[in-house]
Write a protein that holds these residues in place. Sequence first.
Motif, PDB file in Angstrom:
ATOM      1  N   ALA A  97      42.259  37.014  52.331  1.00  0.00           N
ATOM      2  CA  ALA A  97      42.177  38.191  51.813  1.00  0.00           C
ATOM      3  C   ALA A  97      40.893  39.106  51.718  1.00  0.00           C
ATOM      4  CB  ALA A  97      42.507  38.052  50.234  1.00  0.00           C
ATOM      5  N   PHE A  98      39.768  38.231  51.647  1.00  0.00           N
ATOM      6  CA  PHE A  98      38.370  38.939  51.551  1.00  0.00           C
ATOM      7  C   PHE A  98      37.534  38.840  52.966  1.00  0.00           C
ATOM      8  CE2 PHE A  98      39.699  37.790  47.021  1.00  0.00           C
ATOM      9  CZ  PHE A  98      39.846  39.080  46.564  1.00  0.00           C
ATOM     10  N   GLY A  99      37.951  37.852  53.619  1.00  0.00           N
ATOM     11  CA  GLY A  99      37.193  37.889  54.959  1.00  0.00           C
ATOM     12  C   GLY A  99      36.235  36.476  54.697  1.00  0.00           C
ATOM     13  N   PRO A 100      35.324  36.299  55.840  1.00  0.00           N
ATOM     14  CA  PRO A 100      34.411  35.025  55.757  1.00  0.00           C
ATOM     15  C   PRO A 100      33.423  34.955  54.692  1.00  0.00           C
ATOM     16  CG  PRO A 100      33.835  36.609  57.470  1.00  0.00           C
ATOM     17  CD  PRO A 100      35.148  37.077  57.016  1.00  0.00           C
ATOM     18  N   ASN A 101      33.333  35.968  54.107  1.00  0.00           N
ATOM     19  CA  ASN A 101      32.097  36.191  52.895  1.00  0.00           C
ATOM     20  C   ASN A 101      32.948  35.906  51.494  1.00  0.00           C
ATOM     21  OD1 ASN A 101      30.010  36.229  54.507  1.00  0.00           O
ATOM     22  ND2 ASN A 101      30.433  38.361  54.892  1.00  0.00           N
ATOM     23  N   TRP A 102      34.095  35.500  51.420  1.00  0.00           N
ATOM     24  CA  TRP A 102      34.686  35.413  50.183  1.00  0.00           C
ATOM     25  C   TRP A 102      34.180  35.037  49.281  1.00  0.00           C
ATOM     26  CZ3 TRP A 102      36.443  30.911  48.061  1.00  0.00           C
ATOM     27  CH2 TRP A 102      36.482  29.792  48.906  1.00  0.00           C
ATOM     28  N   ARG A 103      33.459  33.865  49.349  1.00  0.00           N
ATOM     29  CA  ARG A 103      33.044  33.462  48.126  1.00  0.00           C
ATOM     30  C   ARG A 103      31.922  34.386  47.390  1.00  0.00           C
ATOM     31  NH1 ARG A 103      33.277  28.982  51.403  1.00  0.00           N
ATOM     32  NH2 ARG A 103      34.254  26.938  50.484  1.00  0.00           N
ATOM     33  N   GLN A 104      31.187  34.959  47.945  1.00  0.00           N
ATOM     34  CA  GLN A 104      30.253  36.090  47.608  1.00  0.00           C
ATOM     35  C   GLN A 104      30.977  37.117  46.937  1.00  0.00           C
ATOM     36  OE1 GLN A 104      29.812  34.727  50.787  1.00  0.00           O
ATOM     37  NE2 GLN A 104      28.156  33.217  50.223  1.00  0.00           N
ATOM     38  N   VAL A 105      32.112  37.491  47.688  1.00  0.00           N
ATOM     39  CA  VAL A 105      33.057  38.684  47.244  1.00  0.00           C
ATOM     40  C   VAL A 105      33.471  38.154  45.943  1.00  0.00           C
ATOM     41  CG1 VAL A 105      35.172  39.971  47.439  1.00  0.00           C
ATOM     42  CG2 VAL A 105      33.484  39.593  49.413  1.00  0.00           C
ATOM     43  N   ILE A 106      33.927  37.056  45.594  1.00  0.00           N
ATOM     44  CA  ILE A 106      34.544  36.599  44.283  1.00  0.00           C
ATOM     45  C   ILE A 106      33.434  36.320  43.267  1.00  0.00           C
ATOM     46  CG2 ILE A 106      35.742  34.658  43.407  1.00  0.00           C
ATOM     47  CD1 ILE A 106      37.321  34.238  45.831  1.00  0.00           C
ATOM     48  N   ARG A 107      32.262  35.845  43.681  1.00  0.00           N
ATOM     49  CA  ARG A 107      31.208  35.803  42.806  1.00  0.00           C
ATOM     50  C   ARG A 107      30.999  37.020  42.031  1.00  0.00           C
ATOM     51  NH1 ARG A 107      28.059  32.173  45.357  1.00  0.00           N
ATOM     52  NH2 ARG A 107      26.799  33.762  46.414  1.00  0.00           N
ATOM     53  N   HIS A 108      30.372  37.986  43.041  1.00  0.00           N
ATOM     54  CA  HIS A 108      30.286  39.351  42.634  1.00  0.00           C
ATOM     55  C   HIS A 108      31.303  40.114  41.902  1.00  0.00           C
ATOM     56  CE1 HIS A 108      28.988  43.592  42.845  1.00  0.00           C
ATOM     57  NE2 HIS A 108      29.872  43.990  43.547  1.00  0.00           N
ATOM     58  N   ALA A 109      32.527  39.836  42.093  1.00  0.00           N
ATOM     59  CA  ALA A 109      33.596  40.315  41.289  1.00  0.00           C
ATOM     60  C   ALA A 109      33.705  39.964  39.691  1.00  0.00           C
ATOM     61  CB  ALA A 109      34.989  40.270  41.852  1.00  0.00           C
ATOM     62  N   ILE A 110      33.501  38.735  39.738  1.00  0.00           N
ATOM     63  CA  ILE A 110      33.225  38.000  38.366  1.00  0.00           C
ATOM     64  C   ILE A 110      32.269  38.423  37.726  1.00  0.00           C
ATOM     65  CG2 ILE A 110      32.959  35.661  37.228  1.00  0.00           C
ATOM     66  CD1 ILE A 110      34.690  34.379  39.519  1.00  0.00           C
ATOM     67  N   ASP A 111      30.845  38.518  38.449  1.00  0.00           N
ATOM     68  CA  ASP A 111      29.690  38.869  37.727  1.00  0.00           C
ATOM     69  C   ASP A 111      29.718  40.303  37.343  1.00  0.00           C
ATOM     70  OD1 ASP A 111      26.869  38.580  37.375  1.00  0.00           O
ATOM     71  OD2 ASP A 111      26.503  40.140  38.802  1.00  0.00           O
ATOM     72  N   VAL A 112      30.283  41.353  38.192  1.00  0.00           N
ATOM     73  CA  VAL A 112      30.459  42.480  37.666  1.00  0.00           C
ATOM     74  C   VAL A 112      31.442  42.778  36.414  1.00  0.00           C
ATOM     75  CG1 VAL A 112      31.588  44.914  38.208  1.00  0.00           C
ATOM     76  CG2 VAL A 112      30.030  43.454  39.919  1.00  0.00           C
ATOM     77  N   ALA A 113      32.679  42.019  36.282  1.00  0.00           N
ATOM     78  CA  ALA A 113      33.391  42.171  35.311  1.00  0.00           C
ATOM     79  C   ALA A 113      32.862  42.013  34.092  1.00  0.00           C
ATOM     80  CB  ALA A 113      34.742  41.218  35.708  1.00  0.00           C
TER      81      ALA A 113
END
Length: 261
Positions: A97-113
Motif C-alpha cells: 500500500a505505501f511502498g518500501p518506506n511503509w514503516r516511516q509512512v505509518i510512523r509519520h501518520a500516527i505522529d501527525v494524528a
Amino acid sequence: MLENVVTDELRLLPARAAQFVRRYPVPPRETYAPELRISILGVLIHCAAVRGEAFVAFQLLRRCGLPGDYYLHVDVVDEALMILDQFEVTEDACNHAFGPNWRQVIRHAIDVAEILHSDFHSLTRTESLVGSHRRLSAWIAARDAAWEAGRIKSWYRAQDAAWEREYMDDATVRLDDRLCADTAAAVRDAAAAVALADLVGTADFNRVHYETLIAPWCRARNDMETTPVDLSERATSQATATSQPDRLCAVTAGVAAPTTL
C-alpha cells in the motif's frame, strides 16, 4: 532491530470495526438525518487505540475496494462487513500500500494524528515555508520520481494516510483557516518526502527537494519538542549519504539525524 509499527491493535482494527457495525446496525435511508450517517473511517477512529492507526487502516481497506468507504448504506453493509472480517493488517499489506518506506509512512501518520488531535493550536510555523515556488518544484520532482519508480499510487496513499482530505478538511476545527491549509500542505509534503526517502539522489529528486518538503512540518513540530529536530544541511547530507530510509526519515520522528563531528 526494526520498530514494530504494525501493532496488535492495528492488525485487528478492521475486525473490531466490523463488530462495532454489527452492534450498531446501519438504519434505513429514510429513518436518519444525514449528519448521523455512519462512515467506516468514523468507526475506525472510534475503535482505534491510537488515532493515527485508523487513518492507516482506512487507506489499506480502500485499496481492497471497500464499498461505502465514507458513508455506509444498507445495500452495501454486507459487502463492507465481509471485507472488514477478512482483512488483517500485515507488513506485506503495508508494503504494497505505501511502498518500501511503509514503516516511516505509518510512523509519520500516527505522529501527525496525535499532534493534530491534541496540539493543533500549538502549530504556528508551517506557513513560513509552504506555498513557495521552491516547494512546488520539490513536489513536482518527487511526483516525477514516484511515477518513474512505478510508485505513484502508493505515494499519494502515503499522503492520504497522514492527512485524509475529506475527513480532515471537514472535521478539523478551524479557528484559523490559513493555518489549517498550511498545516495540511506541510503534513502531506512531509509524507510525500518520507515515502520516497530511498529515491533521494535518483532521477531529478535530490536532497534539496527532500529537505524542502519535509522542513515545514519538522519545524512546526520542533516548536513542541524539548529536543529540537536537526534540520541542518550537515545532518541531512549525512542522512542522504547513508541511503537508509530510517536515517532520511529520522526528522519525522522528532529524532535528530546523526552527524559525524
